[in-house]
Design a protein around this motif. Structure first.
Motif, PDB file in Angstrom:
ATOM      1  N   LEU A 236       6.105  21.712  21.931  1.00  0.00           N
ATOM      2  CA  LEU A 236       5.141  21.749  20.834  1.00  0.00           C
ATOM      3  C   LEU A 236       5.381  20.518  19.969  1.00  0.00           C
ATOM      4  O   LEU A 236       6.501  20.269  19.535  1.00  0.00           O
ATOM      5  N   SER A 237       4.318  19.740  19.725  1.00  0.00           N
ATOM      6  CA  SER A 237       4.463  18.492  18.975  1.00  0.00           C
ATOM      7  C   SER A 237       3.539  18.462  17.769  1.00  0.00           C
ATOM      8  O   SER A 237       2.421  18.996  17.808  1.00  0.00           O
ATOM      9  N   LEU A 238       4.031  17.828  16.713  1.00  0.00           N
ATOM     10  CA  LEU A 238       3.208  17.492  15.552  1.00  0.00           C
ATOM     11  C   LEU A 238       2.755  16.052  15.738  1.00  0.00           C
ATOM     12  O   LEU A 238       3.582  15.140  15.841  1.00  0.00           O
ATOM     13  N   LEU A 239       1.434  15.849  15.801  1.00  0.00           N
ATOM     14  CA  LEU A 239       0.882  14.520  16.034  1.00  0.00           C
ATOM     15  C   LEU A 239       0.407  13.909  14.726  1.00  0.00           C
ATOM     16  O   LEU A 239      -0.217  14.576  13.898  1.00  0.00           O
ATOM     17  N   GLU A 240       0.697  12.615  14.575  1.00  0.00           N
ATOM     18  CA  GLU A 240       0.316  11.869  13.379  1.00  0.00           C
ATOM     19  C   GLU A 240      -0.770  10.862  13.738  1.00  0.00           C
ATOM     20  O   GLU A 240      -0.669  10.173  14.761  1.00  0.00           O
ATOM     21  N   PRO A 241      -1.826  10.760  12.919  1.00  0.00           N
ATOM     22  CA  PRO A 241      -2.885   9.787  13.223  1.00  0.00           C
ATOM     23  C   PRO A 241      -2.373   8.360  13.070  1.00  0.00           C
ATOM     24  O   PRO A 241      -1.545   8.064  12.210  1.00  0.00           O
ATOM     25  N   CYS A 242      -2.882   7.470  13.930  1.00  0.00           N
ATOM     26  CA  CYS A 242      -2.443   6.069  13.905  1.00  0.00           C
ATOM     27  C   CYS A 242      -3.580   5.104  13.588  1.00  0.00           C
ATOM     28  O   CYS A 242      -3.410   3.895  13.705  1.00  0.00           O
ATOM     29  N   GLY A 243      -4.718   5.608  13.220  1.00  0.00           N
ATOM     30  CA  GLY A 243      -5.841   4.732  12.922  1.00  0.00           C
ATOM     31  C   GLY A 243      -6.929   4.853  13.963  1.00  0.00           C
ATOM     32  O   GLY A 243      -6.744   5.422  15.046  1.00  0.00           O
ATOM     33  N   LYS A 244      -8.076   4.308  13.660  1.00  0.00           N
ATOM     34  CA  LYS A 244      -9.236   4.394  14.532  1.00  0.00           C
ATOM     35  C   LYS A 244      -8.961   3.733  15.878  1.00  0.00           C
ATOM     36  O   LYS A 244      -8.365   2.659  15.951  1.00  0.00           O
ATOM     37  N   ASP A 245      -9.404   4.409  16.942  1.00  0.00           N
ATOM     38  CA  ASP A 245      -9.291   3.913  18.321  1.00  0.00           C
ATOM     39  C   ASP A 245      -7.851   3.880  18.836  1.00  0.00           C
ATOM     40  O   ASP A 245      -7.582   3.276  19.881  1.00  0.00           O
ATOM     41  N   PHE A 246      -6.929   4.511  18.114  1.00  0.00           N
ATOM     42  CA  PHE A 246      -5.551   4.600  18.580  1.00  0.00           C
ATOM     43  C   PHE A 246      -5.175   6.072  18.768  1.00  0.00           C
ATOM     44  O   PHE A 246      -5.569   6.921  17.965  1.00  0.00           O
ATOM     45  N   PRO A 247      -4.431   6.384  19.812  1.00  0.00           N
ATOM     46  CA  PRO A 247      -4.030   7.785  20.014  1.00  0.00           C
ATOM     47  C   PRO A 247      -3.013   8.223  18.971  1.00  0.00           C
ATOM     48  O   PRO A 247      -2.283   7.406  18.401  1.00  0.00           O
ATOM     49  N   GLU A 248      -2.985   9.536  18.722  1.00  0.00           N
ATOM     50  CA  GLU A 248      -2.001  10.068  17.783  1.00  0.00           C
ATOM     51  C   GLU A 248      -0.591   9.899  18.342  1.00  0.00           C
ATOM     52  O   GLU A 248      -0.382   9.826  19.547  1.00  0.00           O
TER      53      GLU A 248
ATOM     54  N   SER B 131       6.096  21.934   1.268  1.00  0.00           N
ATOM     55  CA  SER B 131       5.125  21.534   0.248  1.00  0.00           C
ATOM     56  C   SER B 131       4.120  22.652  -0.003  1.00  0.00           C
ATOM     57  O   SER B 131       3.776  23.420   0.901  1.00  0.00           O
ATOM     58  N   LYS B 132       3.635  22.715  -1.238  1.00  0.00           N
ATOM     59  CA  LYS B 132       2.568  23.657  -1.572  1.00  0.00           C
ATOM     60  C   LYS B 132       1.198  23.051  -1.296  1.00  0.00           C
ATOM     61  O   LYS B 132       0.251  23.757  -0.947  1.00  0.00           O
ATOM     62  N   THR B 133       1.100  21.740  -1.487  1.00  0.00           N
ATOM     63  CA  THR B 133      -0.131  21.017  -1.174  1.00  0.00           C
ATOM     64  C   THR B 133       0.237  19.734  -0.442  1.00  0.00           C
ATOM     65  O   THR B 133       1.386  19.280  -0.494  1.00  0.00           O
ATOM     66  N   ALA B 134      -0.739  19.151   0.226  1.00  0.00           N
ATOM     67  CA  ALA B 134      -0.485  17.923   0.974  1.00  0.00           C
ATOM     68  C   ALA B 134      -0.113  16.782   0.031  1.00  0.00           C
ATOM     69  O   ALA B 134      -0.688  16.643  -1.057  1.00  0.00           O
ATOM     70  N   ASN B 135       0.865  15.985   0.440  1.00  0.00           N
ATOM     71  CA  ASN B 135       1.287  14.778  -0.290  1.00  0.00           C
ATOM     72  C   ASN B 135       1.759  15.066  -1.712  1.00  0.00           C
ATOM     73  O   ASN B 135       1.556  14.260  -2.620  1.00  0.00           O
TER      74      ASN B 135
ATOM     75  N   PRO C  34      -2.037  17.591   6.346  1.00  0.00           N
ATOM     76  CA  PRO C  34      -2.738  16.392   5.879  1.00  0.00           C
ATOM     77  C   PRO C  34      -3.774  15.935   6.903  1.00  0.00           C
ATOM     78  O   PRO C  34      -3.667  16.218   8.097  1.00  0.00           O
ATOM     79  N   GLU C  35      -4.766  15.230   6.437  1.00  0.00           N
ATOM     80  CA  GLU C  35      -5.881  14.814   7.285  1.00  0.00           C
ATOM     81  C   GLU C  35      -5.393  14.041   8.510  1.00  0.00           C
ATOM     82  O   GLU C  35      -4.583  13.120   8.406  1.00  0.00           O
ATOM     83  N   GLY C  36      -5.898  14.452   9.670  1.00  0.00           N
ATOM     84  CA  GLY C  36      -5.576  13.760  10.910  1.00  0.00           C
ATOM     85  C   GLY C  36      -4.396  14.325  11.670  1.00  0.00           C
ATOM     86  O   GLY C  36      -4.219  14.033  12.858  1.00  0.00           O
ATOM     87  N   TYR C  37      -3.561  15.124  11.024  1.00  0.00           N
ATOM     88  CA  TYR C  37      -2.406  15.717  11.700  1.00  0.00           C
ATOM     89  C   TYR C  37      -2.835  16.963  12.472  1.00  0.00           C
ATOM     90  O   TYR C  37      -3.744  17.688  12.060  1.00  0.00           O
TER      91      TYR C  37
ATOM     92  N   LYS D  16       0.844  -1.196   0.000  1.00  0.00           N
ATOM     93  CA  LYS D  16       0.000   0.000   0.000  1.00  0.00           C
ATOM     94  C   LYS D  16       0.881   1.249   0.000  1.00  0.00           C
ATOM     95  O   LYS D  16       2.069   1.201   0.356  1.00  0.00           O
ATOM     96  N   THR D  17       0.271   2.363  -0.399  1.00  0.00           N
ATOM     97  CA  THR D  17       0.975   3.647  -0.383  1.00  0.00           C
ATOM     98  C   THR D  17       1.036   4.176   1.047  1.00  0.00           C
ATOM     99  O   THR D  17       0.039   4.173   1.770  1.00  0.00           O
ATOM    100  N   THR D  18       2.209   4.614   1.447  1.00  0.00           N
ATOM    101  CA  THR D  18       2.405   5.161   2.788  1.00  0.00           C
ATOM    102  C   THR D  18       2.511   6.679   2.697  1.00  0.00           C
ATOM    103  O   THR D  18       3.116   7.215   1.763  1.00  0.00           O
ATOM    104  N   ARG D  19       1.919   7.363   3.671  1.00  0.00           N
ATOM    105  CA  ARG D  19       1.954   8.828   3.702  1.00  0.00           C
ATOM    106  C   ARG D  19       2.480   9.299   5.050  1.00  0.00           C
ATOM    107  O   ARG D  19       2.154   8.725   6.083  1.00  0.00           O
TER     108      ARG D  19
END
Length: 452
Positions: free
Chosen positions: A277-289, A80-84, A189-192, A13-16
């Motif tokens: 100050l932290s940048l948080l990344e989403p880890c999926g449903k029901d998981f903390p960033e 980046s100018k746009t996400a991804n 990006p979505e979730g960050y 799968k593609t990783t972001r």
């Protein structure tokens, strides 16, 4: 040392991910490879850069030979100018260089810097390398924080440090400025998300405020109505608030924060304040960033400093009345012992002025108060002394207490002026020193230049 973060890629799968400028992403290529992989090749966008750590004999061979220690190090040199919008792909090959799979990575590059005045020149510079530490001395570094122990209120005189909101813009002058500088696409990006956080211990000694950023001013009346219900400055972290999301404004922007000290350093508090100050990344449903990047700054709270009377006076402020002082019993001998010990004084360094005390009975316990105006509670204006007039017995037509004080002080080059404060101050258990305040020229010595 460049901050480094481990990362994995997948041929299924593609990783972001979001990359922060000035850091490194590391990928163990062998662990991410399909079974039977022996070689790999890499392609990427122009603003993506990489290097490979190899232990193979031929480091210039393409495709590269895959070893157990083949590590890919990824960096970027522009936001980046746009996400991804940036790409990197790894193709794995078998023994006969047949393709076994492609791992595709989409990257969003942002710039994040939480900044303070780390070099103490009055300017919040960008990404000072010493912003996350403190060092004493003239060649030291680290931001400075004041305790907000005055009161902006005109009538109800409550210390500003005891009020968890900013009621007047003038209160910001008692706080240290901190700036969040970001650069990147219009949105993360979505979730960050960005969060500011402090420790439980730190929360007892600091508060951080920021201005409102989400009030639209296109409708003037709507804006005025919202101002009735929204505070101009909101608390981000502080007492009972250890973490909170902070807005990412998009593009190249700066968001100001105002940091307020609440307590002076003491034996239980070394004065150091760390804000993260932290940048948080989403880890999926029901998981903390998960934090993928953290920046931090360090302040040192100013110690409690009593302005010495020897500093040159600029202006004198006097009150028309005096508030009743706290209930204190003066254990004079003990005070003298402490002064001599802590300041290295001898008996001849201390001038005794005559005073008579009386016992004042109160509900809690009796205490000693001056029977007549206490000459010690004077104001010092250079070589001019404003001394409470003691109204002592007259000898040869002159107050004996005034004569004694002059004989002790005038040989030191001081000029004594006796002020009648009996009615306005003394009867309210104060003297001219209690009912006045002197604005003095600041000391040229800076406390942070101490060699400790």
């Amino acid at each position: 040392m460049v901050p480094r973060r481990s990362f994995t890629i997948d041929t299924e799968k593609t990783t972001r991910t979001t990359y922060v400028l000035g850091t490194e992403l590391t990928v163990n290529l062998n662990r991410c490879a399909p079974p039977q992989s022996k070689f790999f090749s890499i392609k990427c966008s122009p603003n993506v850069h990489y290097k490979i750590t190899l232990q193979a004999k031929d480091r210039n061979a393409v495709p590269y030979p895959l070893t157990p220690n083949s590590v890919l190090i990824v960096t970027m040199d522009a936001v980046s100018k746009t996400a991804n919008d940036s790409k990197l792909s790894v193709r794995y090959y078998g023994e006969k260089t047949e393709a076994l799979g492609d791992a595709l990575l989409h990257l969003t590059a942002v710039e994040i810097s939480l900044d303070v005045d780390a070099d103490r020149d009055g300017v919040v510079e960008k990404n000072n390398p010493n912003k996350g530490s403190w060092k004493w001395g003239p060649n030291g570094h680290g931001a400075i924080l004041l305790v907000n122990c005055d009161s902006e209120s005109t009538y109800k005189k409550t210390l500003d440090s005891e009020v968890d909101e900013i009621s007047k813009v003038s209160d910001l002058q008692d706080m240290s400025k901190m700036i969040l500088r970001t650069n990147g696409p219009a949105e993360l990006p979505e979730g960050y998300k960005l969060t500011m956080h402090i420790s439980q211990t730190t929360s007892e000694s600091v508060r951080v405020f920021r201005p409102q950023t989400n009030v639209q001013k296109d409708n003037v009346w709507k804006h005025k109505l919202l101002k009735l219900f929204l505070k101009d400055y909101i608390m981000v972290v502080g007492t009972d608030m250890l973490t909170q999301k902070v807005p990412y404004l998009g593009g190249k922007t700066e968001l100001e924060f105002f940091v307020e000290g609440l307590h002076f350093p003491d034996r239980d508090f070394d004065g150091l304040i760390t804000i993260n100050l932290s940048l948080l990344e989403p880890c999926g449903k029901d998981f903390p960033e998960t934090p993928v990047f953290t920046d931090k700054v360090v302040f040192h709270v100013s110690p409690w400093i009593m302005t010495p009377n020897t500093l040159k006076p600029v202006e004198v402020y006097a009150l028309r009345c005096v508030l009743r002082p706290n209930n204190l019993s003066f254990l004079w001998e003990r005070i003298m012992d402490v002064l001599k010990k802590e300041l290295g004084l001898d008996d001849e360094d201390i001038i005794d002025l005559p005073i008579l005390f009386k016992v004042l009975e109160e509900k809690t316990y009796p205490r000693a108060v001056a029977y007549y105006p206490d000459m010690v509670n004077m104001i010092v204006l250079g070589d001019q002394l404003g001394i409470p007039k003691p109204f002592g017995p007259k000898v040869n037509g002159r107050c004996a207490l005034e004569t004694e004080a002059c004989s002790l002080l005038e040989p030191l080059g001081l000029k004594c002026t006796f002020i009648d404060d009996l009615t306005p101050y003394h009867k309210l258990l104060g003297e001219v020193h209690c009912g006045s305040n002197v604005l003095r020229e600041p000391s040229p010595f800076k406390w942070w230049n101490l060699e400790l």
